[in-house]
Design a protein around this motif. Structure first.
Motif, PDB file in Angstrom:
ATOM      1  N   GLN A   4      27.682  40.339  38.269  1.00 54.66           N
ATOM      2  CA  GLN A   4      28.506  39.219  37.839  1.00 54.66           C
ATOM      3  C   GLN A   4      28.531  38.182  38.951  1.00 54.66           C
ATOM      4  OE1 GLN A   4      30.969  39.635  40.056  1.00 54.66           O
ATOM      5  NE2 GLN A   4      31.050  41.821  40.208  1.00 54.66           N
ATOM      6  N   VAL A   5      29.225  37.110  38.713  1.00 59.08           N
ATOM      7  CA  VAL A   5      29.128  35.937  39.584  1.00 59.08           C
ATOM      8  C   VAL A   5      29.551  36.180  41.025  1.00 59.08           C
ATOM      9  CG1 VAL A   5      29.314  34.287  37.715  1.00 59.08           C
ATOM     10  CG2 VAL A   5      31.389  35.092  38.808  1.00 59.08           C
ATOM     11  N   CYS A   6      30.405  37.144  41.276  1.00 60.05           N
ATOM     12  CA  CYS A   6      30.855  37.360  42.654  1.00 60.05           C
ATOM     13  C   CYS A   6      30.575  38.790  43.109  1.00 60.05           C
ATOM     14  CB  CYS A   6      32.326  36.998  42.810  1.00 60.05           C
ATOM     15  SG  CYS A   6      33.429  37.967  41.780  1.00 60.05           S
ATOM     16  N   HIS A 106      36.156  37.947  26.315  1.00 58.53           N
ATOM     17  CA  HIS A 106      36.409  36.518  26.435  1.00 58.53           C
ATOM     18  C   HIS A 106      37.887  36.291  26.141  1.00 58.53           C
ATOM     19  CE1 HIS A 106      35.605  32.271  26.502  1.00 58.53           C
ATOM     20  NE2 HIS A 106      36.188  32.129  25.326  1.00 58.53           N
ATOM     21  N   TYR A 136      35.329  44.727  36.088  1.00 60.01           N
ATOM     22  CA  TYR A 136      35.540  43.346  36.477  1.00 60.01           C
ATOM     23  C   TYR A 136      36.108  42.638  35.241  1.00 60.01           C
ATOM     24  CZ  TYR A 136      34.154  38.603  37.918  1.00 60.01           C
ATOM     25  OH  TYR A 136      34.137  37.271  38.243  1.00 60.01           O
ATOM     26  N   SER A 138      38.325  40.240  34.835  1.00 63.95           N
ATOM     27  CA  SER A 138      38.492  38.788  34.912  1.00 63.95           C
ATOM     28  C   SER A 138      38.095  38.335  36.311  1.00 63.95           C
ATOM     29  CB  SER A 138      39.937  38.376  34.612  1.00 63.95           C
ATOM     30  OG  SER A 138      40.793  38.825  35.623  1.00 63.95           O
ATOM     31  N   SER A 139      37.948  37.033  36.480  1.00 60.65           N
ATOM     32  CA  SER A 139      37.474  36.521  37.763  1.00 60.65           C
ATOM     33  C   SER A 139      38.451  36.744  38.909  1.00 60.65           C
ATOM     34  CB  SER A 139      37.143  35.033  37.643  1.00 60.65           C
ATOM     35  OG  SER A 139      38.299  34.321  37.260  1.00 60.65           O
ATOM     36  N   ASP A 140      39.675  37.156  38.613  1.00 55.93           N
ATOM     37  CA  ASP A 140      40.637  37.374  39.688  1.00 55.93           C
ATOM     38  C   ASP A 140      41.148  38.818  39.754  1.00 55.93           C
ATOM     39  OD1 ASP A 140      42.142  37.336  37.393  1.00 55.93           O
ATOM     40  OD2 ASP A 140      43.645  35.942  38.146  1.00 55.93           O
ATOM     41  N   CYS A 157      33.431  43.399  31.610  1.00 58.38           N
ATOM     42  CA  CYS A 157      33.096  42.160  32.315  1.00 58.38           C
ATOM     43  C   CYS A 157      33.277  40.986  31.356  1.00 58.38           C
ATOM     44  CB  CYS A 157      31.647  42.216  32.792  1.00 58.38           C
ATOM     45  SG  CYS A 157      31.116  40.786  33.761  1.00 58.38           S
ATOM     46  N   GLU A 160      31.105  35.340  30.061  1.00 62.98           N
ATOM     47  CA  GLU A 160      30.573  34.182  30.780  1.00 62.98           C
ATOM     48  C   GLU A 160      30.217  34.488  32.238  1.00 62.98           C
ATOM     49  OE1 GLU A 160      35.090  33.945  30.810  1.00 62.98           O
ATOM     50  OE2 GLU A 160      33.547  34.327  29.307  1.00 62.98           O
ATOM     51  N   ASP A 161      30.723  35.602  32.795  1.00 63.56           N
ATOM     52  CA  ASP A 161      30.421  35.961  34.178  1.00 63.56           C
ATOM     53  C   ASP A 161      29.279  36.964  34.310  1.00 63.56           C
ATOM     54  OD1 ASP A 161      32.438  34.301  34.939  1.00 63.56           O
ATOM     55  OD2 ASP A 161      33.766  35.859  35.682  1.00 63.56           O
ATOM     56  N   TRP A 162      28.855  37.562  33.197  1.00 63.84           N
ATOM     57  CA  TRP A 162      27.788  38.559  33.254  1.00 63.84           C
ATOM     58  C   TRP A 162      26.454  37.841  33.418  1.00 63.84           C
ATOM     59  CZ3 TRP A 162      24.793  41.031  28.865  1.00 63.84           C
ATOM     60  CH2 TRP A 162      24.165  42.208  29.281  1.00 63.84           C
TER      61      TRP A 162
END
Length: 179
Positions: A4-6, A106, A136, A138-140, A157, A160-162
Protein backbone atom coordinates in the motif's frame (compact mmCIF):
# COMPACT_ATOMS: atom_id res chain seq x y z
CA UNK A 1 0.82 -7.29 5.32
CA UNK A 2 -0.28 -5.60 2.10
CA UNK A 3 1.38 -3.48 -0.57
CA UNK A 4 0.00 0.00 0.00
CA UNK A 5 1.00 3.63 -0.26
CA UNK A 6 2.99 3.80 2.97
CA UNK A 7 4.39 0.25 3.15
CA UNK A 8 7.85 1.40 4.31
CA UNK A 9 6.35 3.47 7.12
CA UNK A 10 4.27 0.48 8.18
CA UNK A 11 7.36 -1.73 8.13
CA UNK A 12 9.22 0.79 10.28
CA UNK A 13 6.39 1.17 12.80
CA UNK A 14 5.90 -2.59 13.06
CA UNK A 15 9.63 -3.15 13.64
CA UNK A 16 9.72 -0.48 16.35
CA UNK A 17 6.59 -1.97 17.98
CA UNK A 18 7.86 -5.57 18.04
CA UNK A 19 11.30 -4.39 19.15
CA UNK A 20 9.85 -2.53 22.14
CA UNK A 21 6.84 -4.63 23.08
CA UNK A 22 7.83 -8.13 22.01
CA UNK A 23 11.60 -7.89 22.46
CA UNK A 24 12.22 -8.94 18.86
CA UNK A 25 15.63 -7.89 17.62
CA UNK A 26 15.34 -8.88 13.97
CA UNK A 27 12.83 -8.32 11.17
CA UNK A 28 13.32 -10.22 7.92
CA UNK A 29 11.67 -8.66 4.87
CA UNK A 30 10.98 -11.23 2.16
CA UNK A 31 10.81 -9.45 -1.17
CA UNK A 32 10.50 -10.16 -4.90
CA UNK A 33 12.76 -7.36 -6.09
CA UNK A 34 16.09 -7.79 -7.78
CA UNK A 35 17.31 -4.67 -5.98
CA UNK A 36 15.45 -3.53 -2.91
CA UNK A 37 14.01 -0.05 -2.89
CA UNK A 38 16.80 2.36 -1.79
CA UNK A 39 14.60 3.76 0.99
CA UNK A 40 14.82 0.39 2.73
CA UNK A 41 18.50 1.01 3.44
CA UNK A 42 17.54 4.21 5.28
CA UNK A 43 14.82 2.34 7.20
CA UNK A 44 17.30 -0.43 8.12
CA UNK A 45 19.93 2.03 9.31
CA UNK A 46 17.47 4.03 11.43
CA UNK A 47 15.96 0.89 12.98
CA UNK A 48 19.40 -0.40 13.93
CA UNK A 49 20.72 2.88 15.32
CA UNK A 50 17.66 4.23 17.09
CA UNK A 51 15.82 1.05 18.12
CA UNK A 52 18.31 -1.81 18.10
CA UNK A 53 16.31 -3.78 15.53
CA UNK A 54 18.10 -5.40 12.59
CA UNK A 55 16.27 -5.36 9.25
CA UNK A 56 17.39 -8.20 6.96
CA UNK A 57 16.40 -7.96 3.29
CA UNK A 58 15.88 -11.49 1.93
CA UNK A 59 15.05 -11.80 -1.79
CA UNK A 60 12.88 -14.72 -2.87
CA UNK A 61 15.56 -16.13 -5.17
CA UNK A 62 17.81 -19.14 -5.19
CA UNK A 63 17.98 -21.12 -1.95
CA UNK A 64 16.13 -18.40 -0.02
CA UNK A 65 14.10 -20.67 2.26
CA UNK A 66 17.18 -22.42 3.64
CA UNK A 67 18.69 -19.00 4.41
CA UNK A 68 15.44 -17.89 6.02
CA UNK A 69 15.48 -21.01 8.18
CA UNK A 70 19.01 -20.19 9.37
CA UNK A 71 18.05 -16.55 10.07
CA UNK A 72 14.91 -17.38 12.04
CA UNK A 73 15.22 -17.35 15.83
CA UNK A 74 12.59 -16.90 18.56
CA UNK A 75 13.15 -13.12 18.36
CA UNK A 76 12.63 -12.87 14.58
CA UNK A 77 9.61 -11.40 12.81
CA UNK A 78 9.19 -12.25 9.13
CA UNK A 79 7.55 -9.46 7.15
CA UNK A 80 5.98 -10.78 3.99
CA UNK A 81 3.66 -8.96 1.61
CA UNK A 82 0.83 -11.45 1.11
CA UNK A 83 -1.34 -9.62 -1.36
CA UNK A 84 0.18 -10.28 -4.76
CA UNK A 85 -2.66 -10.83 -7.22
CA UNK A 86 -2.14 -13.88 -9.45
CA UNK A 87 -2.55 -11.62 -12.51
CA UNK A 88 0.51 -9.59 -11.51
CA UNK A 89 2.83 -12.52 -10.83
CA UNK A 90 1.84 -15.54 -12.95
CA UNK A 91 5.08 -17.43 -12.17
CA UNK A 92 4.58 -17.02 -8.41
CA UNK A 93 0.91 -17.94 -8.78
CA UNK A 94 1.84 -21.26 -10.38
CA UNK A 95 4.52 -22.08 -7.78
CA UNK A 96 2.70 -21.00 -4.64
CA UNK A 97 0.09 -23.35 -3.29
CA UNK A 98 -1.14 -20.96 -0.64
CA UNK A 99 -3.89 -18.51 -1.23
CA UNK A 100 -5.03 -15.65 0.90
CA UNK A 101 -7.76 -13.11 0.50
CA UNK A 102 -7.68 -9.35 0.60
CA UNK A 103 -10.75 -7.38 1.59
CA UNK A 104 -10.68 -4.04 -0.21
CA UNK A 105 -12.72 -1.31 1.45
CA UNK A 106 -13.95 2.19 0.69
CA UNK A 107 -15.33 4.66 3.26
CA UNK A 108 -15.15 2.03 6.03
CA UNK A 109 -17.21 -0.53 4.10
CA UNK A 110 -16.23 -3.64 2.14
CA UNK A 111 -16.05 -3.26 -1.63
CA UNK A 112 -14.46 -6.41 -2.97
CA UNK A 113 -12.63 -9.49 -1.76
CA UNK A 114 -9.85 -10.73 -4.06
CA UNK A 115 -7.76 -13.89 -4.02
CA UNK A 116 -4.03 -13.34 -3.60
CA UNK A 117 -0.88 -15.43 -3.78
CA UNK A 118 0.67 -16.10 -0.38
CA UNK A 119 3.23 -18.42 1.11
CA UNK A 120 2.72 -17.27 4.69
CA UNK A 121 0.77 -20.34 5.82
CA UNK A 122 3.41 -22.67 4.39
CA UNK A 123 6.28 -20.57 5.80
CA UNK A 124 4.77 -20.60 9.29
CA UNK A 125 4.16 -24.35 9.24
CA UNK A 126 7.66 -25.16 7.96
CA UNK A 127 9.37 -22.79 10.42
CA UNK A 128 7.16 -23.64 13.41
CA UNK A 129 6.19 -19.96 13.66
CA UNK A 130 3.06 -18.14 14.80
CA UNK A 131 1.20 -16.13 12.19
CA UNK A 132 -0.15 -12.63 12.45
CA UNK A 133 -1.92 -10.44 9.94
CA UNK A 134 -1.11 -6.78 9.75
CA UNK A 135 -4.20 -4.99 8.46
CA UNK A 136 -4.20 -1.53 6.96
CA UNK A 137 -7.87 -0.53 7.34
CA UNK A 138 -7.30 3.18 6.71
CA UNK A 139 -4.49 5.61 6.01
CA UNK A 140 -4.22 6.50 9.69
CA UNK A 141 -4.45 3.09 11.35
CA UNK A 142 -2.90 -0.36 11.49
CA UNK A 143 -4.09 -3.47 13.22
CA UNK A 144 -2.14 -6.58 14.17
CA UNK A 145 -4.10 -9.75 14.81
CA UNK A 146 -3.11 -13.39 15.23
CA UNK A 147 -4.48 -16.08 12.95
CA UNK A 148 -4.49 -19.83 13.36
CA UNK A 149 -1.93 -22.07 11.70
CA UNK A 150 -4.49 -23.53 9.28
CA UNK A 151 -6.65 -20.44 8.95
CA UNK A 152 -6.75 -18.64 5.60
CA UNK A 153 -5.50 -15.09 5.99
CA UNK A 154 -7.83 -12.24 5.07
CA UNK A 155 -6.10 -8.86 5.11
CA UNK A 156 -7.83 -5.49 4.91
CA UNK A 157 -6.80 -2.46 2.83
CA UNK A 158 -8.57 0.58 1.37
CA UNK A 159 -9.13 0.04 -2.35
CA UNK A 160 -7.56 3.35 -3.34
CA UNK A 161 -4.36 2.62 -1.34
CA UNK A 162 -3.74 -0.90 -2.67
CA UNK A 163 -0.94 -0.74 -5.23
CA UNK A 164 -2.44 -3.42 -7.47
CA UNK A 165 -5.95 -1.96 -7.87
CA UNK A 166 -5.38 -1.08 -11.57
CA UNK A 167 -5.10 -4.82 -12.28
CA UNK A 168 -8.69 -5.38 -11.19
CA UNK A 169 -10.00 -3.92 -14.46
CA UNK A 170 -7.53 -5.94 -16.54
CA UNK A 171 -8.49 -9.17 -14.73
CA UNK A 172 -12.18 -8.49 -15.30
CA UNK A 173 -11.56 -7.83 -19.01
CA UNK A 174 -9.64 -11.11 -19.33
CA UNK A 175 -12.49 -13.03 -17.61
CA UNK A 176 -15.04 -11.50 -19.99
CA UNK A 177 -12.92 -12.42 -23.04
CA UNK A 178 -12.51 -16.00 -21.73
CA UNK A 179 -16.28 -16.44 -21.49
Amino acid sequence: TVHQVCVFSVLFQLAVFVGKNRKCGQVVLLHQGQRPEPRLRIVADLLRRAHGVTLVLQPLRGNWFARLGRLTTPDTVIYYLTDMPPEAFPQAARRERGRSRLLLTHDQGPVLQVETVSGSQSFARRLGARRIVLDYPSSDSLRIRPIGADEAAVSICPLEDWLFWPLLGAARQQAVRAQ
